[in-house]
Scaffold this motif. Structure first.
Motif, PDB file in Angstrom:
ATOM      1  N   MET A  93     -25.847  51.008  -2.767  1.00  0.00           N
ATOM      2  CA  MET A  93     -25.841  49.649  -2.383  1.00  0.00           C
ATOM      3  C   MET A  93     -26.689  48.927  -3.323  1.00  0.00           C
ATOM      4  O   MET A  93     -28.068  49.403  -3.628  1.00  0.00           O
ATOM      5  N   VAL A  94     -26.348  47.961  -3.995  1.00  0.00           N
ATOM      6  CA  VAL A  94     -27.241  46.762  -4.510  1.00  0.00           C
ATOM      7  C   VAL A  94     -27.654  45.592  -3.771  1.00  0.00           C
ATOM      8  O   VAL A  94     -26.877  44.726  -3.426  1.00  0.00           O
ATOM      9  N   GLY A  95     -29.003  45.424  -3.322  1.00  0.00           N
ATOM     10  CA  GLY A  95     -29.459  44.426  -2.916  1.00  0.00           C
ATOM     11  C   GLY A  95     -29.296  42.974  -3.491  1.00  0.00           C
ATOM     12  O   GLY A  95     -30.079  43.056  -4.850  1.00  0.00           O
ATOM     13  N   PHE A  96     -28.433  42.038  -3.359  1.00  0.00           N
ATOM     14  CA  PHE A  96     -28.607  40.836  -4.233  1.00  0.00           C
ATOM     15  C   PHE A  96     -29.120  39.646  -3.479  1.00  0.00           C
ATOM     16  O   PHE A  96     -29.071  39.731  -2.170  1.00  0.00           O
ATOM     17  N   ALA A  97     -29.594  38.731  -4.417  1.00  0.00           N
ATOM     18  CA  ALA A  97     -29.900  37.234  -3.942  1.00  0.00           C
ATOM     19  C   ALA A  97     -28.822  36.336  -4.818  1.00  0.00           C
ATOM     20  O   ALA A  97     -29.033  36.720  -5.997  1.00  0.00           O
ATOM     21  N   LEU A  98     -28.546  35.302  -4.127  1.00  0.00           N
ATOM     22  CA  LEU A  98     -27.645  34.359  -4.911  1.00  0.00           C
ATOM     23  C   LEU A  98     -28.439  33.120  -4.991  1.00  0.00           C
ATOM     24  O   LEU A  98     -29.083  32.625  -4.197  1.00  0.00           O
ATOM     25  N   LEU A  99     -28.726  32.523  -6.237  1.00  0.00           N
ATOM     26  CA  LEU A  99     -29.538  31.208  -6.211  1.00  0.00           C
ATOM     27  C   LEU A  99     -28.465  30.231  -6.784  1.00  0.00           C
ATOM     28  O   LEU A  99     -27.976  30.447  -7.869  1.00  0.00           O
ATOM     29  N   GLY A 100     -28.466  29.408  -5.910  1.00  0.00           N
ATOM     30  CA  GLY A 100     -27.399  28.059  -6.085  1.00  0.00           C
ATOM     31  C   GLY A 100     -26.069  28.162  -5.114  1.00  0.00           C
ATOM     32  O   GLY A 100     -25.480  29.157  -4.932  1.00  0.00           O
ATOM     33  N   ALA A 101     -26.172  27.253  -4.236  1.00  0.00           N
ATOM     34  CA  ALA A 101     -25.107  27.001  -2.943  1.00  0.00           C
ATOM     35  C   ALA A 101     -24.111  26.115  -3.166  1.00  0.00           C
ATOM     36  O   ALA A 101     -23.696  25.455  -2.377  1.00  0.00           O
ATOM     37  N   GLY A 102     -23.799  25.630  -4.505  1.00  0.00           N
ATOM     38  CA  GLY A 102     -22.790  24.555  -4.728  1.00  0.00           C
ATOM     39  C   GLY A 102     -21.237  25.157  -4.688  1.00  0.00           C
ATOM     40  O   GLY A 102     -21.240  26.400  -4.382  1.00  0.00           O
ATOM     41  N   ARG A 103     -20.375  24.445  -5.354  1.00  0.00           N
ATOM     42  CA  ARG A 103     -19.090  24.925  -5.273  1.00  0.00           C
ATOM     43  C   ARG A 103     -19.023  26.437  -5.891  1.00  0.00           C
ATOM     44  O   ARG A 103     -18.445  27.224  -5.236  1.00  0.00           O
ATOM     45  N   ILE A 104     -19.589  26.520  -7.072  1.00  0.00           N
ATOM     46  CA  ILE A 104     -19.321  27.977  -7.654  1.00  0.00           C
ATOM     47  C   ILE A 104     -20.379  29.131  -6.931  1.00  0.00           C
ATOM     48  O   ILE A 104     -19.958  30.022  -7.001  1.00  0.00           O
ATOM     49  N   GLY A 105     -21.428  28.576  -6.480  1.00  0.00           N
ATOM     50  CA  GLY A 105     -22.421  29.426  -5.955  1.00  0.00           C
ATOM     51  C   GLY A 105     -21.670  29.872  -4.290  1.00  0.00           C
ATOM     52  O   GLY A 105     -21.779  31.215  -4.324  1.00  0.00           O
ATOM     53  N   ILE A 150     -29.524  33.769   0.073  1.00  0.00           N
ATOM     54  CA  ILE A 150     -29.188  32.563  -0.557  1.00  0.00           C
ATOM     55  C   ILE A 150     -30.322  31.507  -0.715  1.00  0.00           C
ATOM     56  O   ILE A 150     -30.880  31.417   0.297  1.00  0.00           O
ATOM     57  N   TYR A 151     -30.438  31.136  -2.020  1.00  0.00           N
ATOM     58  CA  TYR A 151     -31.457  30.018  -1.910  1.00  0.00           C
ATOM     59  C   TYR A 151     -30.832  28.903  -3.091  1.00  0.00           C
ATOM     60  O   TYR A 151     -29.995  28.993  -3.775  1.00  0.00           O
ATOM     61  N   ASP A 152     -31.248  27.687  -2.531  1.00  0.00           N
ATOM     62  CA  ASP A 152     -31.021  26.282  -2.878  1.00  0.00           C
ATOM     63  C   ASP A 152     -32.003  25.467  -2.815  1.00  0.00           C
ATOM     64  O   ASP A 152     -32.493  25.452  -1.692  1.00  0.00           O
ATOM     65  N   THR A 153     -32.178  24.607  -3.641  1.00  0.00           N
ATOM     66  CA  THR A 153     -33.051  23.262  -3.500  1.00  0.00           C
ATOM     67  C   THR A 153     -32.892  22.589  -2.350  1.00  0.00           C
ATOM     68  O   THR A 153     -33.660  21.951  -1.622  1.00  0.00           O
ATOM     69  N   HIS A 154     -31.317  22.486  -2.092  1.00  0.00           N
ATOM     70  CA  HIS A 154     -31.025  21.788  -1.123  1.00  0.00           C
ATOM     71  C   HIS A 154     -30.589  22.775   0.298  1.00  0.00           C
ATOM     72  O   HIS A 154     -29.649  23.411   0.231  1.00  0.00           O
ATOM     73  N   GLN A 155     -31.779  22.688   1.085  1.00  0.00           N
ATOM     74  CA  GLN A 155     -31.723  23.720   1.890  1.00  0.00           C
ATOM     75  C   GLN A 155     -30.603  23.925   2.944  1.00  0.00           C
ATOM     76  O   GLN A 155     -30.346  24.958   3.410  1.00  0.00           O
ATOM     77  N   ILE A 156     -29.996  22.779   3.397  1.00  0.00           N
ATOM     78  CA  ILE A 156     -28.810  22.702   3.997  1.00  0.00           C
ATOM     79  C   ILE A 156     -27.861  23.559   3.703  1.00  0.00           C
ATOM     80  O   ILE A 156     -27.120  24.427   4.325  1.00  0.00           O
ATOM     81  N   SER A 157     -27.738  23.379   2.127  1.00  0.00           N
ATOM     82  CA  SER A 157     -26.373  24.098   1.646  1.00  0.00           C
ATOM     83  C   SER A 157     -26.538  25.695   1.685  1.00  0.00           C
ATOM     84  O   SER A 157     -25.851  26.454   2.158  1.00  0.00           O
TER      85      SER A 157
END
Length: 331
Positions: free
Chosen positions: A1-13, A31-38
């Motif tokens: 398994m590869v442990g992932f983090a995703l940066l960006g939670a917009g449409r493409i994120g 998952i990280y985004d400057t817009h914490q709610i997203s």
């Protein structure tokens, strides 16, 4: 398994989050985004954790890879930090709108063994990839002409265009990479004609919305890329490889395979896909799969940072050719 983090939670994120979460050998940890709610909403959907900061991800040894889908102006900084932390990176294109920053980033990371893949997903579209494989094996003889049609269904919002970097950096960069992928050699000359045919506001910001790009390789292969920001019948994405013994066509797929025959006409399959996420869904999945496979096998990932650099060099040459009205020789 590869442990992932995703940066960006917009449409493409969010699309990337779904693909990572569905992969049997990937675990979406953050998952990280400057817009914490997203970020919180996306994390809840996919059973992961909304990171409070980039540092939290950098300091977690479980995270082996990151997918960067944040705004373009953050790519270089994030990519550099994660490579220095020893975490593999899959970064959306372009690397940056400023070519000098891309070159500086390469100078910083080029001696690192950390895998970096750039998100030119069209290389992983099944139809485009089959065309490339047929060209590379010489099934139809030598390639002579390559024609790439790239037409968006509609002009993006003007506010988006103001920060997009222009038609070449935002849109045609995919086509430049696809051309390099299929050709197997580098273009040595480029000529460009551009117009504003869709919306005069595009001209007011110094951009174009329609372009014809002609390139030539050292062996004489000719490449034609045509781009438009508007297409009345959907998202038009085709590649034609004209060879000495025949022609290969990667045509538009349709949402379903139904073909209609009636008194109104024959052979109509209806509308094309709405836009890039729908059209290239398989390509995005295959791209992530190839990245994971490369990490687990310890093999190189593609397209690499150098591929991103090369595509962006073509973008810069295209911009120069447009502004000067003259052919530009490529190194």
């Amino acid at each position: 398994m590869v442990g992932f983090a995703l940066l960006g939670a917009g449409r493409i994120g969010n699309m990337h989050a779904s693909i990572i979460a569905a992969h049997p050998q990937a675990e979406l940890l953050y998952i990280y985004d400057t817009h914490q709610i997203s970020a919180t909403k996306a994390a809840k959907t996919h059973g992961s954790f909304a990171a409070d900061s980039v540092e939290q991800i950098l300091n977690d040894d479980r995270v082996q890879a990151v997918l960067i889908a944040t705004s373009t102006d953050t790519h270089v900084d994030l990519l550099t930090r994660f490579v220095k932390a020893g975490k593999a990176v899959l970064c959306e294109k372009p690397i940056d709108l400023d070519f000098k920053k891309v070159e500086a980033c390469w100078d910083t990371i080029k001696n690192s063994a950390v895998p970096v893949q750039i998100g030119f997903n069209r290389r992983y579209d099944p139809s485009h990839r089959s065309l490339q494989e047929a060209v590379s094996t010489g099934e139809f003889g030598k390639l002579e002409q390559l024609i790439i049609t790239s037409r968006d269904p509609g002009l993006p919002p003007i506010e988006y265009l103001k920060g997009s970097g222009g038609l070449f950096r935002d849109m045609a960069i995919h086509d430049f990479d696809l051309a390099r992928f299929i050709l197997g050699e580098e273009p040595i000359e480029i000529q460009v004609l551009g117009s504003v045919l869709v919306d005069k506001q595009v001209a007011e910001m110094g951009d174009i919305d329609s372009a014809m790009i002609i390139m030539k390789t050292a062996t004489g292969k000719l490449i034609h890329i045509n781009c438009s920001r508007r297409c009345a019948y959907g998202y038009d994405q085709r590649v034609e490889a004209f060879c000495e013994k025949g022609m290969l066509l990667s045509d538009n797929p349709h949402p379903n395979g139904l073909t209609k025959y009636s008194s109104d006409g024959t052979g109509s399959k209806g509308q094309l896909h709405e836009f890039f996420i729908e059209r290239y869904q398989d390509a995005y999945r295959n791209q992530l799969g190839a990245f994971v496979e490369g990490l687990l096998a310890g093999t190189p990932v593609h397209p690499s940072f150098k591929d991103g650099l090369a595509a962006q060099a073509l973008v810069e040459a295209a911009q120069e050719a447009l502004e000067t009205g003259l052919p530009v020789k490529l190194k």
